[in-house]
Design a protein around this motif. Structure first.
Motif, PDB file in Angstrom:
ATOM      1  N   GLU A 275       0.895  -1.066   0.266  1.00 59.42           N
ATOM      2  CA  GLU A 275       0.025  -0.242  -0.232  1.00 59.42           C
ATOM      3  C   GLU A 275       0.735   0.949   0.445  1.00 59.42           C
ATOM      4  OE1 GLU A 275      -0.985  -2.405   1.244  1.00 59.42           O
ATOM      5  OE2 GLU A 275      -2.725  -2.563  -0.217  1.00 59.42           O
TER       6      GLU A 275
ATOM      7  N   ARG B  89       2.300   2.465  -3.162  1.00 54.83           N
ATOM      8  CA  ARG B  89       1.337   3.785  -3.923  1.00 54.83           C
ATOM      9  C   ARG B  89       0.601   5.353  -3.195  1.00 54.83           C
ATOM     10  NH1 ARG B  89      -4.393  -0.214  -3.989  1.00 54.83           N
ATOM     11  NH2 ARG B  89      -5.290   2.268  -4.955  1.00 54.83           N
TER      12      ARG B  89
ATOM     13  N   PRO C 118       1.987   7.595  -8.020  1.00 55.56           N
ATOM     14  CA  PRO C 118       1.163   7.246  -6.762  1.00 55.56           C
ATOM     15  C   PRO C 118      -0.604   7.742  -7.074  1.00 55.56           C
ATOM     16  CG  PRO C 118       2.384   9.572  -6.775  1.00 55.56           C
ATOM     17  CD  PRO C 118       3.148   9.219  -7.609  1.00 55.56           C
ATOM     18  N   ASP C 119      -0.857   6.564  -6.298  1.00 49.44           N
ATOM     19  CA  ASP C 119      -2.281   7.010  -6.140  1.00 49.44           C
ATOM     20  C   ASP C 119      -3.113   8.465  -5.120  1.00 49.44           C
ATOM     21  OD1 ASP C 119      -3.487   4.931  -8.122  1.00 49.44           O
ATOM     22  OD2 ASP C 119      -2.864   3.890  -6.549  1.00 49.44           O
TER      23      ASP C 119
END
Length: 325
Positions: free
Chosen positions: A75, A78, A152-153
Motif C-alpha cells: 500500500e 501507492r 502514486p494513487d
C-alpha cells in the motif's frame, strides 16, 4: 471509498502529544486541504499516514487495508510524499535524482518517465546543474517530482508552495489540479496559503492541538462563509416556507435562535474550473431588498434584517483557535 481513514490516531513524544485521537477521512479523488497552526500536528499525522512514523495508538487504513497488512509495503508503494524537506541528493542533477528513485522502485522506461515529471514541475531546462545550486523553490518542485515517481494513487504534500514565487505557485497549483482531474490522484495538501487551497481543494480538515476540529466539503465551507443575509421574523417557520417557495435559487437554513440565513447556492467543484456553476447570476446571494419585499408582501413582520460577510481566512483562524495562527 475512503483512501485514508484514521481512528483515534495518536503520537506522543515523551509527555507531549503531537497528534491526539485524530479521526480523518479522505475519499478517493479528493484534494483534501489540511489546515492548522504551526505545531498543530499536520506533519506528524502525514508522516504516520506515509509510514515514516509509527503511531503511539489508534489505527490507519490506506485503500481499505489495516496497518499491519500495510507493513509489506504494497500500500505504501501507492503513496507519494513531500513532507518537510525534500529528500534530494545535492551533488546530483534533477534528472539523476529522479532516476535513482525510479530505478530503485522498478519503474518501466525510467528515463522517459523522469523527463515527463521534470517537464510537469517546470525543471526540464536544468540539464546537468547540481541540485545544491537550486533555489528553495526549485528544490520544492523537485521534491514534488520525486513524490510523483512511479505514478502514486495518493499524494501527501506538506507545504508544497513553500518558497515559490507567485508564478511558480500558480504553475504548481495547476499541475496538481491537472493530476487530480486527469489521473484521479487523491491528494492531502497542508498549507498556510489558504487562498491557494481554496482554489483547488474539494474538502478540508482543520486540526488544532493534534485533534481534528472539523472536516467539511467545499460546498459546506462556502455555505459557512461568504455573503449571506440574516433575517428574523415573528413567525420563523412561516417565513422560511415563504422564502423557500418564492426564492427557490437561494440556500436557506434556520438557526437555533429563530433567524434564517439566506446565501448563494453551494459552489460546486465545477465552478472553480468554469461551466454553468461558475455563472455569477446563478450563484448570487439574494439581496436584502428581495427578502424584505417577499416577506412584507406575505404579511410577515420583520424584526431583524442584516447583511453578513464572513471571510474564509477568518473562519479557518477561528477553527484553528485564534488570531495568532
Amino acid at each position: 471509498m475512503n483512501i485514508i481513514e484514521t481512528r483515534a490516531l495518536s503520537r506522543s513524544y515523551g509527555k507531549r502529544r503531537a497528534v491526539d485521537n485524530l479521526d480523518m477521512h479522505v475519499a478517493a479523488g479528493e484534494i483534501y486541504g489540511f489546515v492548522g497552526k504551526n505545531g498543530a500536528g499536520k506533519s506528524t499525522a502525514m508522516k504516520m499516514i506515509a509510514g515514516l512514523v509509527n503511531p503511539s495508538s489508534g489505527s490507519i487504513e490506506l485503500f481499505g487495508t489495516q496497518p499491519r497488512a500495510q507493513r509489506s509495503g504494497q500500500e505504501f508503494s501507492r503513496v507519494g510524499a513531500l513532507i518537510e524537506d525534500p529528500g534530494i541528493l545535492p551533488t546530483f542533477s534533477a534528472l539523476e535524482n529522479l532516476m535513482c528513485k525510479a530505478i530503485a522502485i522498478g519503474v518501466v522506461r525510467p528515463d522517459a518517465h523522469c523527463r515527463e515529471l521534470l517537464e510537469l514541475v517546470g525543471l526540464d531546462d536544468t540539464g546537468a546543474t547540481r541540485v545544491k545550486k537550486f533555489s528553495l523553490g526549485m528544490k520544492q518542485r523537485l521534491g514534488l517530482a520525486l513524490a510523483l515517481v512511479g505514478g502514486p494513487d495518493l499524494l501527501l504534500l506538506d507545504e508544497p508552495f513553500n518558497g515559490l514565487d507567485p508564478e511558480s505557485t500558480r504553475k504548481m497549483r495547476n499541475a496538481l489540479v491537472r493530476l487530480n482531474r486527469e489521473r484521479g490522484v487523491t491528494m492531502v495538501i497542508s498549507s498556510h496559503v489558504l487562498d491557494q487551497l481554496d482554489r483547488m481543494a474539494t474538502s478540508f480538515g482543520v486540526i488544532r492541538s493534534g485533534h481534528m476540529v472539523r472536516e467539511l466539503s467545499v460546498d459546506e465551507l462556502h455555505q459557512e462563509c461568504g455573503s449571506s443575509i440574516r433575517v428574523r421574523t415573528s413567525d420563523p417557520a412561516r417565513a422560511l416556507a415563504i422564502l423557500e417557495e418564492e426564492l427557490p435559487g437561494a440556500a436557506l437554513r434556520a438557526e437555533p435562535d429563530g433567524s434564517i440565513i439566506a446565501s448563494a447556492p453551494a459552489r460546486h467543484a465545477a465552478a472553480r474550473f468554469g461551466g454553468a456553476a461558475a455563472d455569477p447570476a446563478s450563484n448570487a446571494t439574494p439581496s436584502p431588498e428581495d427578502i424584505a419585499r417577499t416577506l412584507t408582501d406575505h404579511g410577515q413582520l420583520i424584526l431583524e434584517l442584516a447583511h453578513v460577510e464572513r471571510d474564509i481566512e477568518e473562519y479557518f483562524v477561528e477553527l484553528m483557535g485564534g488570531a495568532d495562527a
